[in-house]
Motif scaffolding. Structure first.
Motif, PDB file in Angstrom:
ATOM      1  N   ALA A   1      32.616   0.951  31.160  1.00 57.63           N
ATOM      2  CA  ALA A   1      31.431   0.822  32.012  1.00 57.63           C
ATOM      3  C   ALA A   1      31.491   1.774  33.190  1.00 57.63           C
ATOM      4  O   ALA A   1      30.473   2.383  33.566  1.00 57.63           O
ATOM      5  CB  ALA A   1      31.289  -0.620  32.496  1.00 57.63           C
ATOM      6  N   SER A   2      32.665   1.938  33.789  1.00 61.70           N
ATOM      7  CA  SER A   2      32.795   2.829  34.947  1.00 61.70           C
ATOM      8  C   SER A   2      32.555   4.283  34.558  1.00 61.70           C
ATOM      9  O   SER A   2      31.867   5.028  35.274  1.00 61.70           O
ATOM     10  CB  SER A   2      34.189   2.682  35.571  1.00 61.70           C
ATOM     11  N   ILE A   3      33.119   4.698  33.417  1.00 62.23           N
ATOM     12  CA  ILE A   3      32.917   6.078  32.966  1.00 62.23           C
ATOM     13  C   ILE A   3      31.459   6.323  32.625  1.00 62.23           C
ATOM     14  O   ILE A   3      30.879   7.359  32.995  1.00 62.23           O
ATOM     15  CB  ILE A   3      33.817   6.378  31.751  1.00 62.23           C
ATOM     16  N   GLN A   4      30.829   5.360  31.939  1.00 62.85           N
ATOM     17  CA  GLN A   4      29.426   5.527  31.570  1.00 62.85           C
ATOM     18  C   GLN A   4      28.531   5.572  32.795  1.00 62.85           C
ATOM     19  O   GLN A   4      27.549   6.331  32.832  1.00 62.85           O
ATOM     20  CB  GLN A   4      28.982   4.397  30.640  1.00 62.85           C
ATOM     21  N   GLU A   5      28.844   4.798  33.806  1.00 64.07           N
ATOM     22  CA  GLU A   5      28.046   4.830  35.043  1.00 64.07           C
ATOM     23  C   GLU A   5      28.106   6.215  35.677  1.00 64.07           C
ATOM     24  O   GLU A   5      27.083   6.740  36.144  1.00 64.07           O
ATOM     25  CB  GLU A   5      28.554   3.769  36.016  1.00 64.07           C
ATOM     26  N   ALA A   6      29.293   6.805  35.694  1.00 65.12           N
ATOM     27  CA  ALA A   6      29.427   8.156  36.238  1.00 65.12           C
ATOM     28  C   ALA A   6      28.639   9.157  35.404  1.00 65.12           C
ATOM     29  O   ALA A   6      27.972  10.063  35.947  1.00 65.12           O
ATOM     30  CB  ALA A   6      30.903   8.547  36.291  1.00 65.12           C
ATOM     31  N   LEU A   7      28.674   9.019  34.086  1.00 66.42           N
ATOM     32  CA  LEU A   7      27.930   9.920  33.208  1.00 66.42           C
ATOM     33  C   LEU A   7      26.423   9.793  33.426  1.00 66.42           C
ATOM     34  O   LEU A   7      25.703  10.805  33.466  1.00 66.42           O
ATOM     35  CB  LEU A   7      28.273   9.623  31.747  1.00 66.42           C
ATOM     36  N   GLU A   8      25.937   8.572  33.569  1.00 63.64           N
ATOM     37  CA  GLU A   8      24.499   8.373  33.786  1.00 63.64           C
ATOM     38  C   GLU A   8      24.069   8.946  35.135  1.00 63.64           C
ATOM     39  O   GLU A   8      22.979   9.531  35.258  1.00 63.64           O
ATOM     40  CB  GLU A   8      24.165   6.884  33.710  1.00 63.64           C
ATOM     41  N   GLU A   9      24.911   8.809  36.129  1.00 59.92           N
ATOM     42  CA  GLU A   9      24.581   9.383  37.441  1.00 59.92           C
ATOM     43  C   GLU A   9      24.494  10.901  37.342  1.00 59.92           C
ATOM     44  O   GLU A   9      23.566  11.526  37.874  1.00 59.92           O
ATOM     45  CB  GLU A   9      25.645   8.980  38.461  1.00 59.92           C
ATOM     46  N   ALA A  10      25.456  11.508  36.652  1.00 57.64           N
ATOM     47  CA  ALA A  10      25.419  12.964  36.481  1.00 57.64           C
ATOM     48  C   ALA A  10      24.213  13.394  35.667  1.00 57.64           C
ATOM     49  O   ALA A  10      23.674  14.486  35.861  1.00 57.64           O
ATOM     50  CB  ALA A  10      26.704  13.439  35.805  1.00 57.64           C
ATOM     51  N   GLY A  11      23.774  12.535  34.751  1.00 58.94           N
ATOM     52  CA  GLY A  11      22.667  12.879  33.883  1.00 58.94           C
ATOM     53  C   GLY A  11      21.320  12.933  34.557  1.00 58.94           C
ATOM     54  O   GLY A  11      20.350  13.425  33.970  1.00 58.94           O
ATOM     55  N   THR A  12      21.213  12.468  35.791  1.00 58.89           N
ATOM     56  CA  THR A  12      19.932  12.521  36.487  1.00 58.89           C
ATOM     57  C   THR A  12      19.478  13.948  36.744  1.00 58.89           C
ATOM     58  O   THR A  12      18.284  14.222  36.793  1.00 58.89           O
ATOM     59  CB  THR A  12      20.007  11.745  37.808  1.00 58.89           C
ATOM     60  N   LYS A  13      20.433  14.862  36.905  1.00 54.93           N
ATOM     61  CA  LYS A  13      20.059  16.273  37.099  1.00 54.93           C
ATOM     62  C   LYS A  13      21.065  17.246  36.488  1.00 54.93           C
ATOM     63  O   LYS A  13      20.956  18.466  36.669  1.00 54.93           O
ATOM     64  CB  LYS A  13      19.887  16.576  38.584  1.00 54.93           C
ATOM     65  N   GLY A  14      22.038  16.716  35.767  1.00 57.61           N
ATOM     66  CA  GLY A  14      23.069  17.569  35.175  1.00 57.61           C
ATOM     67  C   GLY A  14      24.249  17.711  36.107  1.00 57.61           C
ATOM     68  O   GLY A  14      24.080  17.729  37.330  1.00 57.61           O
ATOM     69  N   GLY A  15      25.459  17.787  35.541  1.00 49.33           N
ATOM     70  CA  GLY A  15      26.637  17.940  36.383  1.00 49.33           C
ATOM     71  C   GLY A  15      27.918  17.705  35.615  1.00 49.33           C
ATOM     72  O   GLY A  15      27.924  17.578  34.386  1.00 49.33           O
ATOM     73  N   ILE A  16      29.007  17.657  36.359  1.00 47.96           N
ATOM     74  CA  ILE A  16      30.350  17.507  35.793  1.00 47.96           C
ATOM     75  C   ILE A  16      30.912  16.157  36.206  1.00 47.96           C
ATOM     76  O   ILE A  16      30.858  15.777  37.377  1.00 47.96           O
ATOM     77  CB  ILE A  16      31.286  18.630  36.290  1.00 47.96           C
ATOM     78  N   VAL A  17      31.456  15.448  35.216  1.00 46.09           N
ATOM     79  CA  VAL A  17      32.166  14.203  35.481  1.00 46.09           C
ATOM     80  C   VAL A  17      33.641  14.467  35.226  1.00 46.09           C
ATOM     81  O   VAL A  17      34.041  14.799  34.104  1.00 46.09           O
ATOM     82  CB  VAL A  17      31.658  13.052  34.595  1.00 46.09           C
ATOM     83  N   GLU A  18      34.443  14.331  36.273  1.00 50.36           N
ATOM     84  CA  GLU A  18      35.860  14.660  36.187  1.00 50.36           C
ATOM     85  C   GLU A  18      36.693  13.417  35.907  1.00 50.36           C
ATOM     86  O   GLU A  18      36.424  12.334  36.429  1.00 50.36           O
ATOM     87  CB  GLU A  18      36.330  15.313  37.482  1.00 50.36           C
ATOM     88  N   MET A  19      37.720  13.614  35.077  1.00 47.24           N
ATOM     89  CA  MET A  19      38.670  12.548  34.783  1.00 47.24           C
ATOM     90  C   MET A  19      40.071  13.046  35.106  1.00 47.24           C
ATOM     91  O   MET A  19      40.576  13.969  34.461  1.00 47.24           O
ATOM     92  CB  MET A  19      38.582  12.121  33.314  1.00 47.24           C
ATOM     93  N   ALA A  20      40.685  12.460  36.099  1.00 51.60           N
ATOM     94  CA  ALA A  20      42.043  12.837  36.486  1.00 51.60           C
ATOM     95  C   ALA A  20      43.034  12.397  35.418  1.00 51.60           C
ATOM     96  O   ALA A  20      42.692  11.691  34.463  1.00 51.60           O
ATOM     97  CB  ALA A  20      42.384  12.199  37.834  1.00 51.60           C
ATOM     98  N   ALA A  21      44.293  12.790  35.569  1.00 52.59           N
ATOM     99  CA  ALA A  21      45.330  12.347  34.647  1.00 52.59           C
ATOM    100  C   ALA A  21      45.428  10.827  34.659  1.00 52.59           C
ATOM    101  O   ALA A  21      45.335  10.187  35.703  1.00 52.59           O
ATOM    102  CB  ALA A  21      46.667  12.976  35.022  1.00 52.59           C
ATOM    103  N   GLY A  22      45.605  10.258  33.483  1.00 48.79           N
ATOM    104  CA  GLY A  22      45.704   8.812  33.353  1.00 48.79           C
ATOM    105  C   GLY A  22      45.369   8.405  31.937  1.00 48.79           C
ATOM    106  O   GLY A  22      44.963   9.230  31.104  1.00 48.79           O
ATOM    107  N   ARG A  23      45.542   7.120  31.649  1.00 49.76           N
ATOM    108  CA  ARG A  23      45.194   6.569  30.345  1.00 49.76           C
ATOM    109  C   ARG A  23      44.010   5.635  30.537  1.00 49.76           C
ATOM    110  O   ARG A  23      44.147   4.568  31.140  1.00 49.76           O
ATOM    111  CB  ARG A  23      46.374   5.838  29.727  1.00 49.76           C
ATOM    112  N   TYR A  24      42.867   6.048  30.000  1.00 54.04           N
ATOM    113  CA  TYR A  24      41.612   5.332  30.206  1.00 54.04           C
ATOM    114  C   TYR A  24      41.303   4.518  28.952  1.00 54.04           C
ATOM    115  O   TYR A  24      41.012   5.088  27.896  1.00 54.04           O
ATOM    116  CB  TYR A  24      40.481   6.306  30.498  1.00 54.04           C
ATOM    117  N   LEU A  25      41.388   3.209  29.066  1.00 55.09           N
ATOM    118  CA  LEU A  25      41.057   2.339  27.948  1.00 55.09           C
ATOM    119  C   LEU A  25      39.543   2.296  27.788  1.00 55.09           C
ATOM    120  O   LEU A  25      38.813   1.962  28.726  1.00 55.09           O
ATOM    121  CB  LEU A  25      41.602   0.931  28.189  1.00 55.09           C
ATOM    122  N   VAL A  26      39.067   2.648  26.581  1.00 57.87           N
ATOM    123  CA  VAL A  26      37.635   2.649  26.299  1.00 57.87           C
ATOM    124  C   VAL A  26      37.402   1.695  25.137  1.00 57.87           C
ATOM    125  O   VAL A  26      37.756   1.985  23.993  1.00 57.87           O
ATOM    126  CB  VAL A  26      37.121   4.060  25.972  1.00 57.87           C
TER     127      VAL A  26
END
Length: 327
Positions: free
Chosen positions: A22-47
């Protein structure tokens, strides 16, 4: 200035324990309002679900190139959804002009002695989508282009293990490019990742169809390789049509069939600088052209290795030529 968002700002933890979908998708939807980059730092992201990459958005991890098999470092997506449901949504559903770049995908619940189907890791539709610098540790199905309309897909520097299907392309009506892709059982051979060399190798030999092409016009495929596989490169007829294109610097090693041509467009298929090694199964044959093929197939400067039952069996109705080939 391109907008850059960090998934941690939206609550993603990257600890491999809490579901960050949900957190990753929220960031993607926010970027999608006008286009942009969603960054993911080092880590293990459970999806635990599916991520939709909106139009004009790039989801970017830290890897500048594909990574080796161990340890799991950098930006790692731990995919937990879709077990036993191949028809389910892909881990990454990619819209027009979307990009996924610089990350590793791992299915922690997959086991080499109890392999289960999963949906595609990537599903590309629309136009100008890019998958680049991605490592697939143990995907069941790798990358699907189509069957929705697609133009100008770019699949570059993708390395890893795909158990059942590597890349499937269909319904591409403008030039797609697949470059620098290597599929190999050793990406899931490490005991640290729950892997086992011989079990994974055996499964891929019996099941893996690495590169499959349905309808695609003027596809360019460069520097691709699979080890091992049931079928290395397959050309089929779908309801949308068949392929024409050029493959250069390709390889299929420890295969039952390196190349199988069921159908091709009349203007045909050109394969240059191929390494074709068939010696698995009951009747290993490097190249099989079936009676349903009516298009032109040309092989230039290809090397055939064995021991195989036969190098080329052609029952097609189209034109076949082999030039400067080593057998």
């Amino acid at each position: 200035m391109v907008d850059e968002l960090d998934v941690r700002t939206f609550g993603a933890r990257g600890d491999g324990i809490r579901d960050d979908t949900a957190s990753i998708q929220e960031a993607l939807e926010e970027a999608g309002t006008k286009g942009g980059i969603v960054e993911m730092a080092a880590g293990r992201y459970l999806v635990g679900g599916s991520l939709r990459i909106p139009q004009g958005v790039a989801l970017v991890g830290i890897a500048q190139a594909p990574l080796y098999i161990q340890p799991l470092i950098g930006t790692v997506i731990c995919a937990a959804a879709g077990r036993d449901n191949e028809a389910g949504p892909a881990l990454f559903e990619m819209d027009d002009s979307s990009t996924v770049q610089g990350l590793t995908v791992f299915y922690p619940d997959q086991r080499p002695d109890d392999i289960h189907p999963y949906p595609w890791t990537f599903h590309l539709k629309g136009g100008d989508n890019t998958v680049e610098n991605v490592t697939l540790i143990n995907s069941y199905n790798g990358i699907s282009v189509g069957p929705e309309q697609n133009v100008r897909h770019r699949i570059r520097s993708v390395y890893g293990c795909t158990l059942r299907r590597g890349i499937l392309v269909d319904t591409t009506t403008d030039i797609g490019r697949i470059e620098n892709v290597q599929l190999h059982c050793h990406w899931w051979s490490s005991p640290k990742l729950g892997g086992d060399w011989e079990k994974v190798r055996s499964y891929m030999t019996e099941n893996c169809e690495a590169f499959t092409f349905g309808r695609t016009d003027w596809e360019y495929v460069t520097n691709t390789f699979v080890y091992p596989c049931k079928i290395g490169y397959r050309f089929i007829q779908t309801k949308n049509g068949a392929m024409n294109g050029q493959l250069c610097g390709i390889g299929a090693d420890e295969a039952q069939r390196c190349i199988v041509v069921d159908a091709i467009q009349p203007m045909g298929l050109l394969i240059t600088n191929g390494q074709l090694v068939a010696f698995k199964g009951d009747d290993p044959i490097a190249v099989v052209i079936n009676p349903t093929c009516t298009g032109s197939v040309r092989l230039v400067n290809c090397a055939f290795w064995g021991p195989s039952v036969q190098n080329v069996v052609s029952n097609g109705k189209g034109y076949l030529s082999l030039n400067d080939c080593y057998m």
